[in-house]
Design an enzyme around this catalytic site. Sequence first.
Site, short mmCIF file in Angstrom:
data_model
loop_
_atom_site.label_atom_id
_atom_site.label_comp_id
_atom_site.label_asym_id
_atom_site.label_seq_id
_atom_site.Cartn_x
_atom_site.Cartn_y
_atom_site.Cartn_z
N SER A 281 -7.32 15.04 -2.84
CA SER A 281 -8.83 15.62 -3.49
C SER A 281 -10.53 15.86 -2.30
O SER A 281 -9.69 16.31 -1.39
CB SER A 281 -9.71 14.46 -4.67
OG SER A 281 -10.48 14.85 -5.13
N THR A 282 -11.49 14.94 -2.65
CA THR A 282 -12.14 14.63 -1.43
C THR A 282 -11.46 15.04 0.13
O THR A 282 -11.24 14.01 -0.25
CB THR A 282 -13.47 13.42 -2.02
OG1 THR A 282 -14.06 14.17 -3.82
CG2 THR A 282 -13.93 14.40 -1.33
N HIS B 158 -7.56 19.10 -5.55
CA HIS B 158 -8.18 19.59 -6.32
C HIS B 158 -9.39 20.38 -5.92
O HIS B 158 -10.09 19.87 -5.60
CB HIS B 158 -9.12 18.16 -6.90
CG HIS B 158 -8.16 17.18 -7.58
ND1 HIS B 158 -9.04 16.31 -7.82
CD2 HIS B 158 -7.37 17.17 -7.88
CE1 HIS B 158 -7.86 14.80 -8.03
NE2 HIS B 158 -6.76 15.99 -8.12
N MET C 252 -11.39 11.33 -4.63
CA MET C 252 -12.33 10.24 -5.41
C MET C 252 -11.20 10.05 -6.68
O MET C 252 -10.30 10.75 -7.37
CB MET C 252 -13.67 11.07 -5.15
CG MET C 252 -14.43 10.90 -4.58
SD MET C 252 -15.99 10.96 -5.84
CE MET C 252 -16.00 13.38 -5.58
N ASP D 77 -6.13 10.03 -9.79
CA ASP D 77 -4.92 11.56 -9.83
C ASP D 77 -4.19 11.01 -8.51
O ASP D 77 -4.42 11.15 -7.77
CB ASP D 77 -5.84 12.57 -10.20
CG ASP D 77 -4.76 13.44 -10.76
OD1 ASP D 77 -3.73 13.34 -11.31
OD2 ASP D 77 -4.92 14.48 -10.26
#
Length: 345
Positions: free
Chosen positions: A164-165, A190, A285, A288
Site C-alpha cells: 500500500s503506502t 492499493h 497502512m 490488509d
Amino acid sequence: MEKPVRVLVVDDSRTIRALIKRSFGQNPDIVVCGEAANPIEARDLIIQDQPDVITLDVEMPGMNGLQFLEKIMRLRPIPVVMVSSLTARGADTAITALQMGAFDCFPKPSSVVGADAFAGLARLVIQAARSHPVARLPRRDPASPPRQHADWGHSIGLIAIGASTGGVEAIEEVLSGFPAQSPPIVICQHMPALFTASFANRLDQKIAALSIGEARDGEVLAPGVVRIAPGGDRHTVVERRDGRYVTRLVKSPPVSGHCPSVDVLFGSVARQAGNDALGIILTGMGQDGAEGLLAMRHAGAQTIAQDKASAVVYGMPRIAAEIGAASRIVPLCQISAAAMTVHTR
C-alpha cells in the site's frame, strides 16, 4: 498524537482549499497552518510556518506540482501528499510523484461538493507526519542485471505481492531484482482505477526483463509475467487450471477496507497454490494482507515481510509479523535476493 500535525494546503483552486480545510477541521489531530495558491506562495510559507506535511495539487499554473515536489525533496524534505485528478494524465503524474518521493497520492473527487469530498485525506496526512522522507533508498543500477539462480523459476510456481503506502518504490525495487525467467507474479497495490494502469505501464518500461501489465480476467500466467490488480470494484484472485495459474477479476464488496484487497489475493493463492507459492508483504497502512499471508503460510507457502527500518509505513508488514504470518523479515533491498533462495517444490 501528542500535538496536532501542522499542514500546508497548496492548490490553485480556492474551492478545493476550502474543502480540504473543512475536512481537516473535523479532526483535532490536524491544524492547517497555511494555504497557498501556487508554489511561490508555498515556498515562503514553508519557511515561515514550518509545516509537518504539505498537501500539493499536481497541476498548477507556473511551476507545477512535480517541479515543486522535486525542489522540496532535494532542498528541504517534508512529507508530501499529492492531490491528483482521476484522469489518465493525472494518474501518470501521480505515479511520477510517488517515484520522486511523495508519501502518497489522494484522488481529487470529480465533483467537489459536500463535506465528505476529501474524506480519508486526514488519515493520510497523519501517517505522512510519521514518515521520514529524507531516508530515501538508493536506486538499483539498471545496467546491472539480476544475478540468476540456477533453478529460479522452477523451484516455485507463483509469487504474490501485496503493498500500500510506499509500495510504488518498494515494488519497483523488488521486481528490479528478478530475472526474465521468474515465476509468474501477481501484485495487489492499493490504488484507484487508472492509477494501476499507469503504474503497470511505467514499470513495464523501466524493467525490461519482465512483462508487466494489469491483470485480465481469464489470463493464463507464464514465467516472466507480472500482473497488477486493477483498481476499481473488482478483486484479483488466482485459480489453478490444468496445472497452470489463471487470474480472475471478481466483483464483490471491499475486504479489509480495500478493493482490490491483498487479503483476497493472498487467500486465493493459499487455496489454489498452497506450498507452490511465495507471498511477500511490503510497506503499507492498516492490516490488509496479514491474514491472507497467514493463510498462505498455513497452506505451506513461504512468506516474507518487509522490515520496519526500510518500510515507509510499517503497518501491513508489522501486523503480518506479529501474527506469525511471515516466515522471514527482510530489508527491502534484500527481498528479491531472499526470494530467489526459496524452494517449495
